[in-house]
Design an enzyme around this catalytic site. Sequence first.
Site, PDB file in Angstrom:
ATOM      1  N   ASP A   1     -51.494   6.601 -27.903  1.00  0.00           N
ATOM      2  CA  ASP A   1     -52.071   6.444 -29.241  1.00  0.00           C
ATOM      3  C   ASP A   1     -53.108   5.327 -29.178  1.00  0.00           C
ATOM      4  OD1 ASP A   1     -50.662   8.412 -30.554  1.00  0.00           O
ATOM      5  OD2 ASP A   1     -49.398   7.049 -31.725  1.00  0.00           O
ATOM      6  N   VAL A   2     -54.190   5.480 -29.920  1.00  0.00           N
ATOM      7  CA  VAL A   2     -55.264   4.491 -29.790  1.00  0.00           C
ATOM      8  C   VAL A   2     -54.930   3.192 -30.538  1.00  0.00           C
ATOM      9  CG1 VAL A   2     -56.695   5.183 -31.774  1.00  0.00           C
ATOM     10  CG2 VAL A   2     -57.778   4.368 -29.663  1.00  0.00           C
TER      11      VAL A   2
ATOM     12  N   HIS B   1     -38.378   6.774 -28.178  1.00  0.00           N
ATOM     13  CA  HIS B   1     -38.985   6.340 -29.434  1.00  0.00           C
ATOM     14  C   HIS B   1     -38.306   5.058 -29.922  1.00  0.00           C
ATOM     15  CE1 HIS B   1     -40.498   6.326 -33.476  1.00  0.00           C
ATOM     16  NE2 HIS B   1     -41.188   7.431 -33.266  1.00  0.00           N
TER      17      HIS B   1
ATOM     18  N   ALA C   1     -59.652   9.112 -31.087  1.00  0.00           N
ATOM     19  CA  ALA C   1     -60.052   8.174 -32.150  1.00  0.00           C
ATOM     20  C   ALA C   1     -61.074   8.864 -33.036  1.00  0.00           C
ATOM     21  CB  ALA C   1     -60.636   6.900 -31.552  1.00  0.00           C
TER      22      ALA C   1
ATOM     23  N   GLU D   1     -45.210  15.651 -32.361  1.00  0.00           N
ATOM     24  CA  GLU D   1     -44.042  14.965 -31.774  1.00  0.00           C
ATOM     25  C   GLU D   1     -42.789  15.834 -31.857  1.00  0.00           C
ATOM     26  OE1 GLU D   1     -43.317  10.463 -31.995  1.00  0.00           O
ATOM     27  OE2 GLU D   1     -41.919  11.270 -33.467  1.00  0.00           O
TER      28      GLU D   1
HETATM   29  N1  UDP Z   1     -55.679   9.748 -35.037  1.00  0.00           N
HETATM   30  C1  UDP Z   1     -57.071   9.738 -35.130  1.00  0.00           C
HETATM   31  N2  UDP Z   1     -57.658   9.854 -36.373  1.00  0.00           N
HETATM   32  C2  UDP Z   1     -56.925   9.965 -37.513  1.00  0.00           C
HETATM   33  C3  UDP Z   1     -55.523   9.969 -37.412  1.00  0.00           C
HETATM   34  C4  UDP Z   1     -54.926   9.849 -36.157  1.00  0.00           C
HETATM   35  O1  UDP Z   1     -57.765   9.618 -34.141  1.00  0.00           O
HETATM   36  O2  UDP Z   1     -57.537  10.047 -38.611  1.00  0.00           O
HETATM   37  C5  UDP Z   1     -55.057   9.666 -33.689  1.00  0.00           C
HETATM   38  C6  UDP Z   1     -55.008   8.255 -33.135  1.00  0.00           C
HETATM   39  O3  UDP Z   1     -55.111   8.291 -31.742  1.00  0.00           O
HETATM   40  C7  UDP Z   1     -53.617   7.807 -33.555  1.00  0.00           C
HETATM   41  C8  UDP Z   1     -52.828   9.089 -33.327  1.00  0.00           C
HETATM   42  O4  UDP Z   1     -53.712  10.133 -33.759  1.00  0.00           O
HETATM   43  O5  UDP Z   1     -53.156   6.744 -32.749  1.00  0.00           O
HETATM   44  C9  UDP Z   1     -51.520   9.178 -34.100  1.00  0.00           C
HETATM   45  O6  UDP Z   1     -51.744   8.894 -35.470  1.00  0.00           O
HETATM   46  P1  UDP Z   1     -51.058   7.626 -36.156  1.00  0.00           P
HETATM   47  O7  UDP Z   1     -51.113   6.462 -35.223  1.00  0.00           O
HETATM   48  O8  UDP Z   1     -51.671   7.441 -37.501  1.00  0.00           O
HETATM   49  O9  UDP Z   1     -49.565   8.133 -36.311  1.00  0.00           O
HETATM   50  P2  UDP Z   1     -48.246   7.243 -36.246  1.00  0.00           P
HETATM   51  O10 UDP Z   1     -47.995   6.988 -34.781  1.00  0.00           O
HETATM   52  O11 UDP Z   1     -48.510   5.963 -37.004  1.00  0.00           O
HETATM   53  O12 UDP Z   1     -47.218   8.127 -36.885  1.00  0.00           O
END
Ligand code: UDP
Length: 227
Positions: free
Chosen positions: A90-91, A112, A10, A179
């Site tokens: 993911d957070v 996915h 995070a 990914e």
């Molecule tokens: N993350 C973070 N800071 C950021 C961008 C991403 O900590 O500025 C981390 C966070 O844990 C997030 C993960 O990277 O859940 C994946 O990014 P995001 O959820 O934006 O990607 P998505 O799954 O939506 O493609």
Amino acid sequence: MKNIGLLLIATGKYDLFVPQLLDGASKFFLANHNVTYFLFTDSQKEFNVPNLIKIHEPHKPWPLPTLHRYKMFSNKREILYGQDYLFYCDVDMKFVNSVGDEILSKSVSTIHPGHYGSRGDTETNPDSLAYVGPKEKLIYFAGGFQGGETEEFLRMSRELSNRIDEDKKNGIIAKWHDESHMNRWRIDNPPTKILDCGYCFQATLPRPHTPRILALEKDHKAFRSDE
Ligand code: UDP
């Protein structure tokens, strides 16, 4: 009772998601085991959870917080080795139902939700180490929830971190960042346990699985911008 590490990242604005994630995880994530949260963050906030270890991680512009996730884990392997299993989530997710012993396996990946029943969106640049050929057999896995036995997860983390660095030297960032590399790895190292889309559930994409970990809707642009 096993020692389980839940890895969370995070940085920047994403610290907003931490309390909700921890709240759900404390109720639903391997509740009969000894869980430690490892939070990679630049946040100054206090999260009042006894079993949380904060690891300082400076915020960097998108897509580095996700692209460098395996490097973060690999760099901290000394403190992670004490765990029997490591999982990454993911957070911006929310635990809403039991995630129990069924996930304890050597290497664990989640289908996915956006690519259920399809080949997914793999890297098509043959110069990338994440490249997947059009005829390779594939289930497309989500980066959002994954894990396995500690040694195996750290083996993958180190290798993917090296591959991502190697791509970078050649001016390449794979299409879906970390990914894409994980999906390449999983073709060559198939998971010993495949989790259904309930473990990375998107409400906008109804799937025939019990929702257990919800991927929350968010304004991507707002969260990723540094303004
Ligand atoms: N993350 C973070 N800071 C950021 C961008 C991403 O900590 O500025 C981390 C966070 O844990 C997030 C993960 O990277 O859940 C994946 O990014 P995001 O959820 O934006 O990607 P998505 O799954 O939506 O493609």
